[in-house]
Design an enzyme around this catalytic site. Sequence first.
Site, mmCIF file in Angstrom:
data_model
loop_
_atom_site.group_PDB
_atom_site.id
_atom_site.type_symbol
_atom_site.label_atom_id
_atom_site.label_comp_id
_atom_site.label_asym_id
_atom_site.label_seq_id
_atom_site.Cartn_x
_atom_site.Cartn_y
_atom_site.Cartn_z
ATOM 1 N N HIS A 96 -7.249 0.965 -6.548
ATOM 2 C CA HIS A 96 -7.454 0.015 -5.447
ATOM 3 C C HIS A 96 -8.082 -1.259 -6.027
ATOM 4 O O HIS A 96 -9.250 -1.573 -5.765
ATOM 5 C CB HIS A 96 -8.371 0.660 -4.405
ATOM 6 C CG HIS A 96 -8.358 -0.034 -3.068
ATOM 7 N ND1 HIS A 96 -7.540 -1.096 -2.785
ATOM 8 C CD2 HIS A 96 -9.090 0.200 -1.928
ATOM 9 C CE1 HIS A 96 -7.754 -1.487 -1.530
ATOM 10 N NE2 HIS A 96 -8.686 -0.717 -0.997
ATOM 11 N N ARG B 271 -13.543 -8.958 1.170
ATOM 12 C CA ARG B 271 -12.126 -8.637 0.935
ATOM 13 C C ARG B 271 -11.276 -9.876 1.225
ATOM 14 O O ARG B 271 -10.328 -10.168 0.506
ATOM 15 C CB ARG B 271 -11.669 -7.474 1.842
ATOM 16 C CG ARG B 271 -12.268 -6.114 1.528
ATOM 17 C CD ARG B 271 -11.858 -5.585 0.166
ATOM 18 N NE ARG B 271 -10.423 -5.533 -0.020
ATOM 19 C CZ ARG B 271 -9.614 -4.580 0.456
ATOM 20 N NH1 ARG B 271 -10.116 -3.568 1.116
ATOM 21 N NH2 ARG B 271 -8.307 -4.622 0.226
ATOM 22 N N CYS C 149 -16.401 1.188 0.286
ATOM 23 C CA CYS C 149 -15.247 0.337 0.625
ATOM 24 C C CYS C 149 -14.882 0.409 2.098
ATOM 25 O O CYS C 149 -14.197 -0.486 2.597
ATOM 26 C CB CYS C 149 -14.051 0.723 -0.238
ATOM 27 S SG CYS C 149 -13.442 2.391 0.055
ATOM 28 N N ASP D 248 -17.386 6.833 -1.644
ATOM 29 C CA ASP D 248 -16.201 6.624 -0.809
ATOM 30 C C ASP D 248 -16.016 7.920 -0.021
ATOM 31 O O ASP D 248 -16.685 8.928 -0.275
ATOM 32 C CB ASP D 248 -14.989 6.323 -1.717
ATOM 33 C CG ASP D 248 -13.721 5.961 -0.952
ATOM 34 O OD1 ASP D 248 -13.802 5.730 0.274
ATOM 35 O OD2 ASP D 248 -12.647 5.913 -1.583
ATOM 36 N N ARG E 279 0.885 -1.173 0.000
ATOM 37 C CA ARG E 279 0.000 0.000 0.000
ATOM 38 C C ARG E 279 0.915 1.213 0.000
ATOM 39 O O ARG E 279 1.666 1.431 0.958
ATOM 40 C CB ARG E 279 -0.922 -0.006 1.215
ATOM 41 C CG ARG E 279 -1.689 1.282 1.368
ATOM 42 C CD ARG E 279 -2.839 1.196 2.332
ATOM 43 N NE ARG E 279 -3.939 0.442 1.761
ATOM 44 C CZ ARG E 279 -5.171 0.414 2.271
ATOM 45 N NH1 ARG E 279 -5.449 1.088 3.366
ATOM 46 N NH2 ARG E 279 -6.118 -0.296 1.696
ATOM 47 N N GLN F 49 -10.011 -4.068 -3.955
ATOM 48 C CA GLN F 49 -11.318 -3.658 -3.458
ATOM 49 C C GLN F 49 -12.426 -3.987 -4.456
ATOM 50 O O GLN F 49 -13.513 -4.449 -4.083
ATOM 51 C CB GLN F 49 -11.300 -2.144 -3.182
ATOM 52 C CG GLN F 49 -12.619 -1.594 -2.650
ATOM 53 C CD GLN F 49 -12.915 -2.102 -1.246
ATOM 54 O OE1 GLN F 49 -12.078 -1.999 -0.367
ATOM 55 N NE2 GLN F 49 -14.110 -2.630 -1.035
HETATM 56 N N1 NVA Z 1 -10.111 6.517 -1.201
HETATM 57 C C1 NVA Z 1 -9.727 6.028 0.114
HETATM 58 C C2 NVA Z 1 -9.895 4.561 0.165
HETATM 59 C C3 NVA Z 1 -9.567 3.928 1.498
HETATM 60 C C4 NVA Z 1 -9.717 2.442 1.490
HETATM 61 C C5 NVA Z 1 -8.279 6.433 0.398
HETATM 62 O O1 NVA Z 1 -7.458 6.350 -0.511
HETATM 63 O O2 NVA Z 1 -8.003 6.847 1.516
HETATM 64 N N1 CP Z 2 -11.304 -0.590 2.084
HETATM 65 C C1 CP Z 2 -10.027 -0.654 2.530
HETATM 66 O O1 CP Z 2 -9.059 -0.831 1.786
HETATM 67 O O2 CP Z 2 -9.931 -0.533 3.889
HETATM 68 P P1 CP Z 2 -8.578 -0.349 4.717
HETATM 69 O O3 CP Z 2 -8.036 1.014 4.389
HETATM 70 O O4 CP Z 2 -9.012 -0.481 6.131
HETATM 71 O O5 CP Z 2 -7.605 -1.412 4.295
#
Ligand code: NVA
Ligand code: CP
Length: 308
Positions: free
Chosen positions: A136, A294, A266, A227, A109, A139
């Site tokens: 992502h 997930r 998500c 989101d 990540r 997801q």
């Molecule tokens: N769009 C959000 C998704 C988190 C799972 C982010 O990037 O923070």
């Molecule tokens: N939806 C998702 O990726 O959640 P986290 O940020 O908790 O991993």
Amino acid sequence: MALRHFLDLWQMDAADLRRILDDAQATKRAREGWPKGQVDADAPLAGHTLAMIFEKSSTRTRYSFDMAMRQLGGSAIVTSAGDMQLGRGESIHDTAVVLSNYVDAVMIRANQHSDVEAFAEAASVPVINGLTDRSHPCQIIADLMTLEEHGLELPNTRIAWVGDGNNVCASFIHAAAKFNYSLAIGTPFRYAPDEEDVDLAIEMGANIELYDSAEEAVAGADVVVTDTFVSMGDSDADARLSDLEDFAVTVELMELARPDAVFLHCLPAHRDEEVDAEVIDGPTSLVFEEAENRLHAQKAILKWCLEE
Ligand code: NVA
Ligand code: CP
């Protein structure tokens, strides 16, 4: 065989994606009611280890990948980038080469999508994108699995994305031509998804419509998705919250979708910011099934990456 990285859905073969979804569903069914830490009957990844590197926070991705490896008969090592020499300036190249000699796959990540691409370029084991500023993909596998479990046939499904045209939205765009759902996206002009992503998807045969109103995007939709308005790494929270206010998924907005429409998010969610509490906690919300999936989706992705 070429290394099987899982970086972005537009790069994937549609048949492989279909196989991943089918496998996720079958593997989930096969272990229904089992203790969560019990290894799957076939222990397909026995002897395999996944390294996970997090530059940003995570609950679902972190726990679901870790449990996925346990259920597949393997193990996982989880590290924050800040605890590694990576966080002190060691290069992505050197980190990727070294980790490739210790583990069988790496999930990252990252803040910058290009860092995940550079990692995959240097690695000699499969690399999985666990979220970047751009996308992502894991997801969306869980999201589509959830919709199919709910009984929707993806080629006959109209998905409406409203709010910020962000990383999660991008992966819905990347998968549209692969699964043939139609995608209506409603965002303020400044928050529209990346034009190159949309053009590429349309070139690949995707049915994507862009609107600058939430109401138009949601009209007649089978699925409404949003989101957070402020993603990890966004530094303009106040402006975003006010610019995106009219794109929240309210009870009234849901009424413009089909009467049997469902809601996805998500997570993590901010109740009464991007979505009314009544919607996310109401009967049309599938968000906790989505979060559970997930785990099952991750398992199928890992198996695809590592199968001989
Ligand atoms: N769009 C959000 C998704 C988190 C799972 C982010 O990037 O923070
Ligand atoms: N939806 C998702 O990726 O959640 P986290 O940020 O908790 O991993």
